[in-house]
Design an enzyme around this catalytic site. Structure first.
Site, PDB file in Angstrom:
ATOM      1  N   CYS A  13       0.872  -1.179   0.092  1.00  0.00           N
ATOM      2  CA  CYS A  13      -0.028   0.023  -0.004  1.00  0.00           C
ATOM      3  C   CYS A  13       0.671   1.187  -0.038  1.00  0.00           C
ATOM      4  CB  CYS A  13      -0.974  -0.059   1.104  1.00  0.00           C
ATOM      5  SG  CYS A  13      -0.401  -0.517   2.769  1.00  0.00           S
ATOM      6  N   ARG A  56       7.848 -10.613   5.588  1.00  0.00           N
ATOM      7  CA  ARG A  56       7.509 -10.320   7.129  1.00  0.00           C
ATOM      8  C   ARG A  56       8.568 -11.502   7.652  1.00  0.00           C
ATOM      9  NH1 ARG A  56       1.025  -9.090   6.938  1.00  0.00           N
ATOM     10  NH2 ARG A  56       1.143  -7.664   4.878  1.00  0.00           N
ATOM     11  N   GLN A 113       0.640 -11.203  -2.426  1.00  0.00           N
ATOM     12  CA  GLN A 113      -0.727 -10.794  -2.286  1.00  0.00           C
ATOM     13  C   GLN A 113      -1.429 -10.369  -3.399  1.00  0.00           C
ATOM     14  OE1 GLN A 113       0.148  -7.443   0.731  1.00  0.00           O
ATOM     15  NE2 GLN A 113      -1.056  -8.645   2.305  1.00  0.00           N
ATOM     16  N   ASP A 149      -2.999  -7.968  -4.153  1.00  0.00           N
ATOM     17  CA  ASP A 149      -3.184  -6.750  -3.608  1.00  0.00           C
ATOM     18  C   ASP A 149      -3.882  -5.750  -4.560  1.00  0.00           C
ATOM     19  OD1 ASP A 149      -3.525  -5.471  -1.218  1.00  0.00           O
ATOM     20  OD2 ASP A 149      -1.256  -5.162  -1.049  1.00  0.00           O
ATOM     21  N   HIS A 194      -5.628  -1.412  -4.564  1.00  0.00           N
ATOM     22  CA  HIS A 194      -5.976  -0.203  -3.643  1.00  0.00           C
ATOM     23  C   HIS A 194      -6.864   0.669  -4.477  1.00  0.00           C
ATOM     24  CE1 HIS A 194      -2.223  -1.941  -1.626  1.00  0.00           C
ATOM     25  NE2 HIS A 194      -3.228  -1.780  -0.443  1.00  0.00           N
ATOM     26  N   LYS A 214     -12.067  -3.613   8.833  1.00  0.00           N
ATOM     27  CA  LYS A 214     -11.828  -4.230   7.587  1.00  0.00           C
ATOM     28  C   LYS A 214     -13.156  -5.438   7.528  1.00  0.00           C
ATOM     29  CE  LYS A 214      -8.558  -7.232   9.911  1.00  0.00           C
ATOM     30  NZ  LYS A 214      -7.231  -8.249   9.684  1.00  0.00           N
ATOM     31  N   HIS A 256      -8.376  -1.050   0.704  1.00  0.00           N
ATOM     32  CA  HIS A 256      -7.521  -2.178   0.531  1.00  0.00           C
ATOM     33  C   HIS A 256      -8.367  -3.298   0.051  1.00  0.00           C
ATOM     34  CE1 HIS A 256      -4.249   0.202   2.715  1.00  0.00           C
ATOM     35  NE2 HIS A 256      -5.069   0.805   3.326  1.00  0.00           N
TER      36      HIS A 256
END
Length: 649
Positions: free
Chosen positions: A338, A367, A385, A387, A389, A473, A519
């Site tokens: 992000c 991570r 991910q 992902d 946005h 979320k 997100h």
């Protein structure tokens, strides 16, 4: 008198001092006999604790998850009592219930260990104690008295827990000869615990901190009937057969290497084909939904994550900085996509006409998960991910959120996950220091999620304190074929990162306004999603997704050329598979293809070569007849089309 409102809306009056057991008894003797606890105005309590006020009340039994939780938490106390009897001097950590069963963290002291060989003796002791029908008795204790008790008992872990508790909020529970520091709730007594099974023993650092001592964690489960334990153990055996780590190796999907590093999966050719099919599937849906693809680096300057807030929240527990020859310059492996997407938004001025702007990336992030938490593909240190946005105006948030829900539902339907619950994860109202952003923005974001979920008619649960630090979320909690619950897709509303990155757009009145950020990750991560999918379908992937959809099996070397012709024809039709050219008997080739869960086996020999046909076997079903190659291709394509029928966005 107090008024008690029951789930059906009826109201009954009871004398002040009445308990949940009194309410259950007033309804039926059978309900009172099976009651394990009560929910009073949303709070789960002991069955025999006075209600003390007008309240909405539900009786909890084994059929309620909160009833099971109280049952298993009480069983953890029973385990601790058995351990103290069998292992004098054992020190106790914590013993919570979990989704299926419970565990207790213990310190046996130097030179003593527990293995699965010791489980039968401990189980026997637990059942012996359960038969004594000892009541779980709750009492409030002052902090001074609690400290004195555990000081005399020389129990350092309980004393550590007490340091963080306030006087007036401390309770003890006692059953038989065992007393524990505990908030509860518990079942009335030990007698409902009829079947006990200890499942596993593992190491666990105290408070989850690798700097602390490693304790012994014993996992177990209990049931009110022996039959239920038997059924559960059968499901466990099936889960072992479906374990994605086992099947991933057998199907040659992925591997791990100590030299590469723990928690860093290596995707093998077949696994890569599976991943790519999933990516292509979602990319196609995203294009239709107006998303634009982007690609961002695997690293970013430290200041990027300082601005986003990720460094403050996760920096100490993440991979350490990458230093460059330039003094003072530091980079981090990307923990999130992000912040990079925020910088893409800022590459040029934006107008209200440009919004919503939907940016999508299959971005790999890193991570540093603790080594004890790593588990196959479900918990790794590097993962991709799906992902995206969405940058939109405040008046567009609900509409965009609804569209994202549609994509998530499309993914779950196409991959045959019919059972799921949408978890609305909100801020902890009692501890707002964990979060960034104004109360006003949080309220607006939480309302948008709740309204969208209601409009879609989703089955929802609300969890306080489970929000991300930057916003609330909606998490999709999926149940697989074995009834296990997994958190997969997620959607998050964020008013905070646009502020931190000073994102703007020009409004119709030429004023500068702040966009809202959504997100979104329908898969969550490809690694975790693939792991869950493998176990859900036991490696028998949907035909459209299977890495290898067919195997051509020549009976002998004489038919290799014809087998290659068949393979080439299937390849031209965009089917995926292989030719088994090994010098093996056809029976062995069929068995190996079955083990590899190849959907179709096409056997070719003299008859097939002369007639331009293939003999078809279907995985798990056997022979389905002979047919021309063109007919097989048409039948195959029809099956895939039927599978996807009605699943397009």
């Amino acid at each position: 008198m107090i008024d008690i409102t029951l789930p059906d809306g009826s109201v009954r009056q009871f004398v002040d001092g009445a308990t949940g057991y009194d309410v259950a008894s007033s309804i039926s003797e059978g309900l009172a006999r099976n009651a394990l606890g009560v929910r009073v105005n949303g709070e789960v309590r002991d069955l025999h604790r006075p209600i003390g006020q007008n309240a909405n009340l539900e009786i909890l039994t084994w059929n309620d998850q909160d009833g099971k939780s109280a049952f298993w938490h009480s069983s953890a106390h029973l385990l601790a009592e058995a351990l103290e009897a069998l292992y004098p001097g054992v020190k106790l950590g914590i013993g919570p219930s979990i989704e299926n069963g419970f565990y207790y963290d213990i310190d046996l002291g130097e030179g003593r260990t527990i293995s699965t060989d010791d489980f039968p003796e401990i189980e026997k002791k637990m059942l012996e104690l359960a038969k004594q029908k000892s009541q779980y008795e709750r009492r409030e204790v002052s902090k001074a008295d609690a400290i004195a008790y555990f000081t005399e008992k020389a129990d350092p872990y309980k004393l550590d827990l007490l340091e963080r508790l306030e006087d007036g909020s401390i309770t003890f529970y006692t059953q038989g000869n065992f007393t524990d520091l505990c908030r509860g709730p518990h079942i009335p007594d030990t007698s409902p615990i009829k079947a006990v099974k200890l499942l596993n023993v593992a190491g666990a650092y105290w408070r989850g901190d690798e700097k602390n001592k490693q304790l012994t964690r014993i996992y177990g489960i209990t049931f009110p009937k022996a039959k239920e334990l038997t059924e559960y153990l059968e499901r466990l055996e099936e889960a072992k057969r479906r374990d994605h780590r086992k099947l991933g190796k057998e199907l040659e999907l992925f591997a791990f290497s100590d030299k590469v590093g723990a928690g860093l999966p290596l995707w093998l050719p077949k696994g890569t084909m599976l991943r790519e099919r999933l990516e292509q599937f979602l990319r196609k849906a995203q294009v239709k939904a107006g998303y634009q693809p982007v690609v961002t680096p695997h690293i970013g300057a430290k200041d990027l994550y300082v601005t986003s807030g990720h460094y403050e929240k996760y920096g100490a527990d993440s991979f350490q900085p990458i230093k460059t020859p330039n003094p003072g310059e530091e980079f981090f492996l990307k923990p999130m996509n992000c912040p990079h997407h925020c910088e893409i938004y800022k590459t040029k001025p934006r107008s209200y006409r440009d919004l919503p702007l939907r940016l999508a990336e299959f971005g790999t992030v890193y991570r540093y998960e603790q080594s004890g938490e790593l588990h196959g593909l479900t918990r790794v240190r590097g993962f991709t991910q799906d992902d995206a946005h969405i940058f939109c105006r405040p008046d567009q948030v609900k509409e965009e959120f609804l569209k994202v829900i549609d994509i998530v539902l499309y993914v779950l339907k196409a991959l045959d996950f019919p059972e799921f619950t949408a978890q609305i994860s909100l801020r902890d109202p009692e501890n707002k220091t964990k979060y960034i952003g104004s109360d006003e923005n949080w309220s607006r974001a939480e309302s948008a999620i709740q309204e969208a979920a209601a409009e879609k008619g989703l089955t929802t649960v609300t969890e306080l304190g489970e929000a991300a630090f930057y916003g609330p979320k909606l998490d999709f909690m999926v149940r697989d074929a074995l009834g296990r619950k997994w958190q997969l897709g997620t959607i998050q509303v964020d008013y905070n990162l646009p502020e931190r990155f000073d994102l703007e757009y020009v409004a119709p009145d030429n004023s500068r306004q702040r966009p809202v950020m959504i997100h979104r990750a329908p898969f969550g991560s490809l690694e975790r999603f693939v792991a869950v999918l493998i176990e859900h379908c036991a490696g028998n992937f949907p035909l459209w997704l299977s890495p290898e959809q067919f195997a051509v099996l020549p009976i002998s070397e004489k038919y290799h050329d014809y087998a290659q012709q068949v393979y080439d024809a299937l390849l031209q039709a965009e089917l995926r598979g292989n030719v088994d050219h090994r010098d093996e008997k056809i029976g062995r080739k069929i068995r190996d293809a079955e083990v590899s869960k190849v959907p179709y086996m096409l056997i070719v020999g003299e008859k097939e070569q002369e007639n331009g046909i293939v003999s078809v076997r279907k995985h798990g079903e056997g022979d389905v007849g002979s047919m021309p190659i063109a007919d097989f291709i048409k039948s195959f394509q029809t099956q895939v089309a039927d599978m996807m029928d009605g699943k397009a966005v």
